[in-house]
Design a protein around this motif. Structure first.
Motif, mmCIF file in Angstrom:
data_model
loop_
_atom_site.group_PDB
_atom_site.id
_atom_site.type_symbol
_atom_site.label_atom_id
_atom_site.label_comp_id
_atom_site.label_asym_id
_atom_site.label_seq_id
_atom_site.Cartn_x
_atom_site.Cartn_y
_atom_site.Cartn_z
ATOM 1 N N PHE A 171 -6.681 -16.254 -2.894
ATOM 2 C CA PHE A 171 -5.890 -16.498 -1.691
ATOM 3 C C PHE A 171 -4.747 -17.397 -2.134
ATOM 4 C CE2 PHE A 171 -10.388 -16.690 0.238
ATOM 5 C CZ PHE A 171 -10.441 -15.321 0.403
ATOM 6 N N PRO A 172 -3.621 -16.833 -2.529
ATOM 7 C CA PRO A 172 -2.610 -17.663 -3.193
ATOM 8 C C PRO A 172 -2.191 -18.855 -2.340
ATOM 9 C CG PRO A 172 -2.054 -15.340 -3.334
ATOM 10 C CD PRO A 172 -3.201 -15.451 -2.382
ATOM 11 N N ALA A 173 -1.884 -19.953 -3.042
ATOM 12 C CA ALA A 173 -1.539 -21.192 -2.348
ATOM 13 C C ALA A 173 -0.247 -21.030 -1.553
ATOM 14 C CB ALA A 173 -1.392 -22.321 -3.361
ATOM 15 N N ARG A 174 0.670 -20.232 -2.069
ATOM 16 C CA ARG A 174 1.896 -19.951 -1.315
ATOM 17 C C ARG A 174 2.079 -18.441 -1.316
ATOM 18 N NH1 ARG A 174 3.340 -24.043 -4.849
ATOM 19 N NH2 ARG A 174 4.736 -22.840 -6.178
ATOM 20 N N ASP A 175 3.102 -17.990 -0.547
ATOM 21 C CA ASP A 175 3.297 -16.539 -0.440
ATOM 22 C C ASP A 175 3.543 -15.899 -1.804
ATOM 23 O OD1 ASP A 175 2.932 -16.429 2.210
ATOM 24 O OD2 ASP A 175 5.052 -16.523 2.756
ATOM 25 N N VAL A 176 3.040 -14.705 -1.947
ATOM 26 C CA VAL A 176 3.322 -13.917 -3.146
ATOM 27 C C VAL A 176 4.023 -12.659 -2.676
ATOM 28 C CG1 VAL A 176 2.268 -12.490 -4.925
ATOM 29 C CG2 VAL A 176 1.397 -14.777 -4.496
ATOM 30 N N TYR A 177 5.171 -12.355 -3.314
ATOM 31 C CA TYR A 177 5.948 -11.212 -2.826
ATOM 32 C C TYR A 177 5.780 -10.035 -3.762
ATOM 33 C CZ TYR A 177 7.933 -14.866 0.008
ATOM 34 O OH TYR A 177 8.085 -15.915 0.883
ATOM 35 N N VAL A 178 4.743 -9.237 -3.496
ATOM 36 C CA VAL A 178 4.502 -8.048 -4.307
ATOM 37 C C VAL A 178 4.069 -6.937 -3.369
ATOM 38 C CG1 VAL A 178 3.103 -7.045 -6.138
ATOM 39 C CG2 VAL A 178 3.782 -9.426 -6.286
ATOM 40 N N PRO A 179 4.675 -5.759 -3.499
ATOM 41 C CA PRO A 179 4.278 -4.668 -2.593
ATOM 42 C C PRO A 179 2.836 -4.236 -2.851
ATOM 43 C CG PRO A 179 6.376 -4.189 -3.668
ATOM 44 C CD PRO A 179 5.815 -5.389 -4.341
ATOM 45 N N ASN A 180 2.172 -3.827 -1.777
ATOM 46 C CA ASN A 180 0.809 -3.296 -1.928
ATOM 47 C C ASN A 180 0.846 -2.016 -2.743
ATOM 48 O OD1 ASN A 180 -0.284 -5.188 -0.206
ATOM 49 N ND2 ASN A 180 0.243 -3.988 1.610
ATOM 50 N N THR A 181 -0.146 -1.880 -3.627
ATOM 51 C CA THR A 181 -0.222 -0.595 -4.336
ATOM 52 C C THR A 181 -1.637 -0.040 -4.295
ATOM 53 O OG1 THR A 181 -0.569 -1.841 -6.345
ATOM 54 C CG2 THR A 181 1.647 -1.054 -5.953
ATOM 55 N N THR A 182 -2.588 -0.812 -3.738
ATOM 56 C CA THR A 182 -3.956 -0.273 -3.670
ATOM 57 C C THR A 182 -4.507 -0.517 -2.272
ATOM 58 O OG1 THR A 182 -4.667 -2.384 -4.553
ATOM 59 C CG2 THR A 182 -4.635 -0.537 -6.072
ATOM 60 N N TYR A 183 -5.488 0.283 -1.930
ATOM 61 C CA TYR A 183 -6.128 0.129 -0.632
ATOM 62 C C TYR A 183 -7.074 -1.065 -0.688
ATOM 63 C CZ TYR A 183 -9.388 1.007 3.191
ATOM 64 O OH TYR A 183 -10.174 0.872 4.303
ATOM 65 N N ARG A 184 -6.854 -2.023 0.193
ATOM 66 C CA ARG A 184 -7.773 -3.164 0.278
ATOM 67 C C ARG A 184 -7.865 -3.513 1.744
ATOM 68 N NH1 ARG A 184 -7.027 -7.364 -4.012
ATOM 69 N NH2 ARG A 184 -8.751 -6.115 -4.804
ATOM 70 N N ASN A 185 -9.094 -3.707 2.226
ATOM 71 C CA ASN A 185 -9.234 -3.956 3.661
ATOM 72 C C ASN A 185 -10.436 -4.867 3.868
ATOM 73 O OD1 ASN A 185 -8.324 -3.627 6.226
ATOM 74 N ND2 ASN A 185 -9.255 -1.621 6.578
#
Length: 1835
Positions: free
Chosen positions: A548-562
């Protein structure tokens, strides 16, 4: 007028132009003329285009059709056209990390989920330019591939490297001393002994056939073959590329989008042991960031209990799944910092008593006393067993501890062991806690910004550490919340920690911490999927722990995670009636209200089943308002309904066993519905708790709603705090995005009304809602926008391409979508600065275009293009062009259509197979769109009648699943509308052209994005319509071409008008535009693209006329051109196979009409050659890009181009880069092809000839004279500023240039007469290597033709260039490389350059560094205001970022390698020069004129012999020299007498070389020289003379001269003489023998002189003897007398020096009186008797020995009247210094008559002045004793 630039001024410079016109006879076809005037002599009058204007390009497509190549096959075939497989559209399956790809299990999915899944699983759609890597952007010379290309180079042998080391040399010397002792004993006439030495030495190998009379042609032929064999093919592989930052044309392929991981840490839990073992203990690990007060990873549960302990829980725990048995975990940390702790929490089975009581035994018993306390332990064990049996399902908190992660990492990093053991225990906490080791290593750039200040930490490279944690803290029951934990952790870092005062629980937990390996085996993702490389499912796995990153991480989703995480935090039952003390919460995920509806989606912890239906929180004993520290992890179903909810049930657990009390009693209920208005519900909740079971259908309502008749704890107040966090790539968790996606999906599904939030949107207001939701996208949070970037852009593009039909109306969303895209892209650009490449392209966007973007609904892998495609319904239609360009929908006027392309028909989907069968039966051609229903439509080129062809096309299209065809009539019945699809690139171009204001501005800011989208869309369109092979003229409709032209033109306008204000933005815009045009060359009509380039050029040129300082704009234009020319088919684009056609009306050109030299005057053939070598109109039109490049070079290097000096380096680098790229290109390795490529650069030769005066003078470093200028050097800049130099004046007068001053370099002087700025050494070197490349690869016959047309002056200019090249590429020698190791030799620049840099570098280095550190533009902000300067000092050697490239100390091997490369470069460069000289010599032989330039050829040859050369080169060089002498013998022996002397000296020097091959060639050359001289006049006195003199000077001056080698060469010459049958009967062999013996004597004497170097008297004595030995050759005697004089004056023996000079003068006088009887001259040596008593020795030896008329005797400069005067003046000066004033008077007595005869009053007055001084001195000090000194020393 004042500010008009030189560009403009040139156009009206008549006077100079007239003058030049008249003398252009000297310049047949000269490039100078072209440049300085726009009289392009060789093009008919009406088509002159000055260099500053762009010419009209040739229409490439037409040209290729009208000029088919004459060769059918062969290597040239490939140069004519791009290869057929140039562009490929590839669908490559994306790499999946896991063995099975992550997709939801459900088969039914709502459209949004379906789109997401598709977006995460579909193949990448990549457009590949197959040959792209061959463009200059990937030039191997600028990459590390250079080293590979240099493999296998031969080691060149250089004499300078072979020099023996000092001691071995010394031994040799001693040896020689012993041998030469005998000479000492014999007087100098004893030839015998010396000859004995000579006879005994061994000759070198003789050259075969040297003495045969072979015809010159044949010799040339042999030499040529030998020179051409074993040559290095690629010149540039030997030349280091110029210093450049990242080349501007390099575009890196973006990274493949992939799942984000921070720095990864592997934690292995090895063992956990307490003092007593009585019950199972359960452990969990997680990371916390104290500063951010955030848990930064999910929990990792592990179980280290023994089998026996686990056995106690059998009844409660189902068999454990292997996934829950992991003991090692991989944590990911994106923002590592000093504030990260690894927190370990322990729990145990619930038992009676609070935590303190339960922990007590662990604190008091010691393992050592086990036997003493046996009974007590047994009792504890049996208690534990009972609790396990009864309460095994429940847990209680027990203990915790924390590890400060960075301490471990940094201490592990610093300890020098392979793995470090770190003990942590409370007793010695001081060290490990208080010390905050600051890790000095900086981690990888975090995605957004670097971790600030001292927080930079690196987890990728520390040494693995094994930790033993020795103490745990007892968990306080009232201190369980995260808040309390952060307080403890913050406190732990203080020296006086409160925790230290607590009594610890002693234990031993062993943990390994290490950087995670690249691809660990046996890994499970957080969803428990197996990561690839999972060889065996039975092995204990390693778990990847979700971050759970400490600050925002800007990376587009590429896998299904729910996933969903539930954190129960606290409960307040203080006000609840009844008994509820030991409280646990049961959490369940329900899909309905029935208790059986709980779903098995809760992840198990450790040693249990994988999933369960419920989870219990740990119990705090007897606490009515407990805190919880639980984490429940849930796998969310992909599609949620209104009935899904979380159910919390509260139980009281009775710990004591009482009669009829149940184990657990429910004491309350509450719940959270998962969806609220269709959105996932997450966040902090404070829920009321109901006392009784909730009623039916409760799950759709929230518990906050007061349901009638329900009882609530504490009056329905919120008493239960819980947090719900989702980590999902399905749910955006952003209201704006949710709304947008919901509306778009509603359109797709055609389901109305749409419920969004509290609103219900009906179809009639859908349009306005959709538009507002599009514009509201800019309000959304950046993080979700980036996470769903791919899907978001896909949807926006879909709306552009297929405008939806809403309520029967077509809604055009093109503009809205365009604006939304522009705003999103700019947000990314502004906020993610660390993420750009050097061109300011954001990586995320670049990779979206490269991998993800494709034309909607052309998914090759969707099984049916129905619902699986991008949105599935038929409700899309077209519309006429938007209001901007009104167009009627009249079907017969097909031009007035919307910009829908008639070639793509139909709609996205075909509703069912029935439809397909209908179409099939109709057999409609797929390219027949609805436009073709009218009979007039046939011209669209389609084929209306059903035919075999059309059915084939039909099948093809179905196979490809791309364009689906339906008949219009059928669709009309279906929807009542005419559907069609817009083409994305057409719509995009249109929107961009018509937009304005802020939208246009934001599109301009990120133009690259839209350009690249457009290009990819064009390629896909061609691909899906099978048009990638179609003729380029028919690929795109005119309308689209117009839009593109308008777009390019306005953007070029922006560059031109805004480059001063928005420097940075314009730089980006300029490169984006260039890359766009480069891309278009691959897909569009190339002639059209050329015209676009021309239009850009035109705008720049127009602007340049009005600019006072053009350099910034010109620099931008250079960037622009350089990027376009980096196209991989640059050569093909230049039509290299078209021979230039002569102009339509060949008017005799000015130049050739007056040229006296050309053998064939003005025929068309001539014209062609001239055109090829000049920037003529035909050249610039047909070789369009090459023409632009060379024009740019010519204009910038023009000495009159004001203000462009700073761009020299930049423009030269551009040419250098192109050539070096061609050089290494495998497609052009065939010499025939390379010659064609070189043809594109022939004008380069002329341009560089122009710059001779400005080139850096490499010759200055030699002790030879400087530039090879034969006219007075100031002719370079006309004498004292007068306009016309003497040679020009003569030329104008019509006389030929007088032969006495052989015309050397000659320049049309610039009118200003100002000093030229010289180029830096580096730029000059780059230019010269380019010149050599062209000379090496061009077709020799073409060069020869051109040389024939050149005037003598120009040929001399060319020779000057070659002369410079010789010095420029001279081998430096290994020793120099070692010396220069710490410096870089590019820095030896002259002062002027430094000054220039200082002035030009107006922007400070600091600013540049600040920009760099922000990771922004890798290039300077203002292309040329600096950054492209010739040589900005600080850029290389001061600033730190440069240092890694110039490592101070190179290894031995590197130095060896550098020397190897340099040696090969020197050899190859000189061989190219030699080739060129041969061509020049041939032109002389062919035209039988221009002999005057042979002297220049010889001079270059001699210069190359004087430089440090390899054995290989020298062999060829001597061969050429022999051929030259045999072709033009009179050249050396009559005209170039000085050169003859030079040649003898060089040959002798090489005869004493330590390398035998050099010796054998040099002695062969020397022998032939004598022989040829002899054949001219039966006597080779001249060569004898010169050789003897050369030997003297060689021996006298050379330091490391080795006579042994020379002796062998002399022997070789003797051997030749003996074997020369032809001349055996003549006196020649005897003369040779005499000469050799004499040389040998001198040699021996000189060796002796060397030995007596330290003994001056002995030395002078020897010199005297040597001089005496030369009585027969006056020149040499004179040489030695002067040597003696020199030695004397060095030692301040002025009187002796003067005597030597008097003897010299006597010698000269003697010969002068023999030559010419002049009364006033002294009568020989008698005259000097008063000064020196023994001067009669100099009287002429009898006439039979030497007569001064004989050729070659007394030819030195002293044997003239002025020489005599010089000697006498020197003598007088020396006597005067010696104080012998009477002698001064005697000398002047001889001088005065000479001056009187010449009436030289000036000289006479000086002499009398000096006499007066002398006599007054005598008066003052007439003691007279000092006159005695000189008599003692014999002269």
């Amino acid at each position: 007028m004042a500010e008009r630039r030189a560009f403009a001024q040139k156009i009206s410079r008549t006077v100079a132009a007239e003058v030049r016109k008249q003398i252009s006879g000297q310049y047949s076809g000269s490039p100078q003329l072209l440049k300085n005037l726009n009289i392009v002599g060789n093009v008919s009058h009406h088509t002159t285009v000055p260099l500053t204007e762009a010419v009209d390009p040739v229409d490439l497509e037409d040209y290729l059709i009208t000029h088919p190549l004459s060769v059918d096959s062969g290597p040239l075939r490939d140069l004519v056209e791009f290869p057929p497989d140039d562009i490929e559209v590839v669908y490559s399956p994306r790499d999946c990390r896991t063995l099975v790809s992550a997709v939801p299990e459900e088969s039914e999915m709502d459209p949004h989920v379906r789109d997401c899944i598709r977006s995460y699983t579909e193949d990448w759609a990549v457009v590949i330019r197959k040959y792209h890597k061959l463009g200059t952007g990937f030039n191997p010379n600028t990459l590390d591939k250079q080293k590979e290309r240099q493999k296998g180079l031969p080691r060149q042998v250089f004499e300078s490297d072979e020099a023996p080391d000092a001691n071995s040399y010394q031994d040799e010397q001693d040896d020689l001393k012993r041998r030469s002792m005998s000479i000492d004993d014999t007087p100098r006439g004893s030839w015998a002994c010396s000859i004995f030495d000579l006879k005994n030495s061994l000759p070198d190998a003789l050259l075969p056939n040297l003495l045969d009379r072979t015809p010159n042609e044949e010799i040339d032929h042999q030499n040529n073959d030998q020179r051409k064999s074993n040559r290095h093919k690629e010149l540039f592989a030997l030349h280091p590329s110029p210093d450049e930052e990242e080349p501007i044309e390099r575009l890196s392929v973006p990274d493949v989008p992939k799942e984000h991981f921070g720095q990864r840490l592997l934690v292995k839990c090895l063992s956990l042991k307490f003092e007593i073992e009585i019950e199972p203990i359960f452990a969990s690990l997680a990371l916390y960031d104290v500063k951010e007060k955030k848990k930064i990873s999910e929990n990792f549960y592990f179980d280290l209990n023994s089998e026996q302990m686990k056995g106690l829980l059998r009844p409660h725990v189902p068999p454990a799944a292997i996934t829950t048995l992991a003991r090692s975990a991989i944590f990911s940390i994106t923002y590592p910092s000093q504030d990260v702790f690894l927190v370990i929490k322990l729990e145990k089975v619930l038992q009676q008593g609070d935590i303190g009581e339960c922990a007590e035994p662990y604190m008091i018993f010691k393992e050592a006393d086990a036997s003493k306390n046996k009974e007590k332990l047994e009792k504890l064990k049996s208690q534990a067993e009972q609790f396990c049996q009864r309460l095994g399902r429940y847990r209680m908190p027990f203990a915790w501890t924390a590890i400060h992660l960075m301490n471990i990492v940094s201490s592990a990093g610093s300890l020098e062991r392979d793995s470090t053991e770190v003990e942590i225990s409370t007793g010695e906490r001081k060290g490990s806690w208080s010390e905050r080791r600051n890790s000095s290593l900086v981690g990888r750039r975090s995605l957004e910004r670097t971790t600030s200040g001292d927080d930079a930490c690196n987890l990728t490279s520390f040494r693995p550490a094994t930790l033993t944690v020795a103490n745990f803290f007892k968990q306080e029951g009232d201190r369980l919340s995260d808040e309390d934990l952060y307080k403890f952790l913050a406190d732990m870092r203080r020296p006086s920690s409160v925790l230290r005062r607590l009594r610890p629980i002693t234990a031993q937990l062993k943990i390994d911490i290490s950087p995670a390996p690249e691809n660990p085996h046996y890994c499970l993702t957080p969803e428990l999927l197996q990561v690839k490389l999972y060889p065996d499912s039975r092995v204990r796995p390693t778990r990847e722990i979700l971050e759970f990153p400490a600050r925002d991480v800007y990376v587009p989703n590429t896998t299904y995670r729910n996933l969903l995480f539930i954190y129960p935090q606290s409960l307040n039952f203080a006000n609840r009636q009844g008994s509820a003390r030991n409280i646990t919460v049961k959490v369940q995920f329900m899909y309905g209200e029935d208790p059986s509806n709980a779903m098995p989606v809760i992840f198990g912890k450790s040693s249990c089943s994988e999933f369960s239906k419920e989870a219990y929180t740990a119990v705090v004993y007897h606490n009515r308002s407990p805190d919880f520290h639980e984490e429940v992890k849930v796998k969310l179903p992909a599609t949620l309904t209104d009935h899904h909810h979380l159910l919390f049930t509260f139980y009281h657990v009775s710990c004591q066993q009482k009669q009829n009390t149940p184990l657990e009693t429910p004491v309350g209920y509450t719940w959270i519905p998962m969806l609220q208005n269709g959105r996932l519900k997450t966040g902090q909740f404070c829920l009321p708790v109901s006392l009784e079971k909730p009623p039916q259908a409760y799950s759709v309502l929230s518990p906050e709603v007061p349901l009638p008749g329900m009882k609530w704890v504490d009056n329905h107040k919120g008493v239960f705090n819980v947090e719900v966090v989702a980590v999902s790539s399905i749910h955006t968790q952003d209201p704006y995005l949710d709304k947008f996606f919901a509306l778009v999906n509603a359109l797709d599904e055609h389901m109305f009304p749409v419920r969004i939030g509290d609103m219900r949107i009906m179809e009639n207001n859908l349009e306005s809602e959709l538009k507002s939701s599009i514009s509201a996208l800019s309000s959304s949070q950046l993080e979700p926008v980036v996470r769903f970037l791919h899907l978001l852009l896909d949807k926006l593009i879909l709306l552009v391409v297929r405008p939806p039909v809403i309520a029967g109306q077509i809604v055009n969303l093109g503009q809205a979508s365009f604006e939304a895209m522009a705003s999103i892209i700019n947000r990314l650009h502004k906020n993610l600065e660390g993420n750009h490449d050097q061109h300011g392209r954001n990586n995320l966007l670049a990779s979206y275009i490269y991998y993800v973007f494709r034309l909607p609904n052309t998914y090759p892998n969707s099984p049916s293009p129905g619902p699986g495609g991008l949105g599935g319904s038929v409700h899309y239609a077209t519309m006429a062009r938007s209001a901007v360009r009104p167009a009627s929908l009249n079907l017969n006027r097909s031009r007035s259509l919307s910009n829908s392309n008639p070639d793509i028909s139909g709609t996205p989907t075909s509703p069912d197979d029935e439809v397909r069968s209908i179409i099939g039966s109709k057999g409609l051609d797929r390219s027949n769109s609805w436009v073709n229903t009218g009979p007039k439509a046939a011209p669209w080129g389609s084929n209306p009648s059903p035919s075999a062809e059309s059915t084939q096309a039909m099948d093809r299209s179905c196979n490809r699943m791309s364009s689906h065809t339906e008949t219009s009539s059928f669709l009309q019945t279906l929807t009542g509308r005419l559907p069609t699809k817009k083409l994305f690139h057409e719509e995009l171009a249109l929107q961009w052209v018509v937009c304005s204001g802020s939208v246009r501005e934001s599109a301009l800011q990120q133009a690259w994005f839209f350009f690249e989208l457009m290009v990819k869309s064009m390629v896909h369109h061609l691909y899906f319509n099978d048009k990638l092979d179609a003729p380029r003229k028919t690929r795109f409709p005119e309308r689209f071409m117009d839009d593109i032209a308008a777009l390019v033109s306005t953007i070029a306008g922006d560059v031109v008008t805004r480059f001063q204000k928005d420097t940075e933005m314009v730089e980006r815009l300029n490169t984006s535009l260039a890359f766009f045009l480069n891309d278009l060359l691959s897909v569009m009509d190339r002639g059209f693209v050329f015209s676009l380039i021309k239009s850009c050029y035109k705008q720049v040129t127009t602007k340049l006329y009005s600019l006072p300082n053009p350099s910034v704009l010109v620099s931008l234009r250079l960037d622009f051109l350089r990027i376009i020319c980096s196209h991989e088919h640059y050569v093909t684009l230049n039509l290299p196979c078209s021979l230039l056609t002569p102009p339509a009306s060949p008017s005799p050109s000015v130049s050739s009409a007056t040229s006296q030299s050309s053998g064939f005057s003005t025929n068309v053939q001539d014209q062609k050659t001239a055109n090829m070598f000049e920037l003529s109109l035909p050249f610039r039109q047909q070789h369009y890009l090459a023409g632009l490049v060379l024009t740019e070079l010519a204009l910038i290097l023009d000495p009159d181009a004001e203000g462009l000096f700073g761009l020299h380096k930049k423009v030269i680098n551009m040419v250098h880069n192109l050539l070096s790229s061609h050089d290494s290109d495998p497609r052009y390795s065939d010499p025939q092809i390379k010659a064609r490529v070189a043809m594109l650069y022939l004008p380069l030769i002329g341009i560089i000839m122009e710059t001779v005066p400005q080139l850096y003078d490499f010759t200055e470093t030699h002790n030879q004279r400087g530039r090879p200028v034969c006219i007075a050097p100031d002719d370079y800049d006309s004498e004292s500023g007068s306009m016309i130099s003497q040679t020009v004046a003569m030329a104008i007068a019509g006389t030929s240039v007088p032969q006495l001053t052989r015309p050397g370099s000659f320049l049309l002087t610039s009118t200003s007469g100002r000093q030229h700025t010289t180029f830096s050494a580096e730029s000059s070197r780059s230019l010269l290597i380019c010149l050599l490349w062209v000379l090496k690869n061009a077709d020799e016959s073409v060069l020869q033709k051109w040389f024939t047309d050149l005037s003598v002056l120009q040929l001399n200019r060319l020779l000057d260039l070659l002369y410079l090249c010789v010095s420029c590429f001279e081998y430096k020698g290994k020793k120099v490389f070692e010396r220069m190791n710490s410096l870089t030799f590019k820095k030896s620049k002259d002062m002027r350059a430094k000054l220039e840099e200082a002035i030009l570098g107006s922007i400070g280095a600091r600013q540049e560094m600040v920009r760099r550190s922000r990771g922004q533009l890798e290039r300077s902000p203002s292309g040329s205001a600096f950054g492209s300067q010739e040589n900005l000092r600080w850029r290389k050697d001061m600033t730190h970022w440069r240092q890694n490239t110039e490592k101070l100390d190179k290894s031995r091997a590197e130095i060896e390698h550098e020397a190897l490369i340099d040696g090969n470069l020197a050899t190859e460069a000189n061989l190219i020069i030699l080739d060129t000289l041969e061509i020049v010599v041939q032109t002389v032989s062919v035209t039988e004129s221009k002999e005057s330039i042979l002297g220049g050829v010889l001079k270059v040859l001699l210069q190359s012999m004087a430089c440090n050369q390899s054995a290989v080169y020298l062999q060829h060089c001597f061969a050429t020299q022999r051929a030259l002498v045999s072709k033009f013998p009179e050249l050396l022996f009559e005209e170039e007498t000085e050169q003859c002397a030079d040649l003898c000296l060089r040959l002798l020097r090489h005869c004493s070389s330590s390398i035998s091959t050099i010796r054998s060639h040099a002695s062969a050359s020397l022998y032939l020289l004598m022989r040829q001289n002899f054949e001219i006049g039966n006597n080779f006195a001249r060569v004898k003379m010169q050789v003897t003199m050369s030997l003297s000077s060689l021996v006298g001056t050379s330091q490391n001269f080795n006579e042994e080698f020379l002796r062998r060469s002399l022997k070789t010459i003797l051997t030749y003489a003996e074997e020369d049958l032809e001349l055996r009967e003549t006196t020649f062999p005897d003369q040779v023998q005499d000469l050799v013996f004499n040389l040998h004597m001198i040699l021996s004497d000189t060796v002796k002189m060397k030995e007596h170097q330290e003994d001056p008297e002995m030395l002078i004595d020897l010199m005297y003897r040597i001089a005496k030995g030369y009585q027969t050759s006056p020149d040499l005697r004179l040489t030695w007398l002067q040597n003696m004089a020199g030695k004397h004056s060095e030692r301040s023996n002025h009187a002796e020096a003067a005597q030597c000079l008097v003897h010299s003068a006597a010698l000269v006088a003697e010969y002068l009186s023999m030559l010419e009887d002049r009364k006033y001259l002294p009568v020989g040596c008698v005259t000097f008797q008063n000064i020196s008593s023994n001067v009669l020795e100099e009287s002429a030896v009898s006439d039979d020995v030497v007569s001064p008329d004989e050729e070659g005797i007394c030819s030195g400069k002293y044997f003239t009247e002025s020489g005599l005067v010089g000697l006498l003046e020197q003598a007088a000066a020396s006597f005067s210094m010696a104080g012998m004033y009477e002698a001064v008077n005697e000398v002047y007595k001889v001088l005065i008559p000479i001056h009187e005869a010449n009436r030289d009053a000036k000289k006479l007055s000086t002499i009398h002045g000096k006499l007066q001084e002398a006599f007054s001195k005598i008066v003052h000090q007439s003691t007279g004793w000092e006159f005695l000194s000189c008599e003692y020393f014999p002269v």
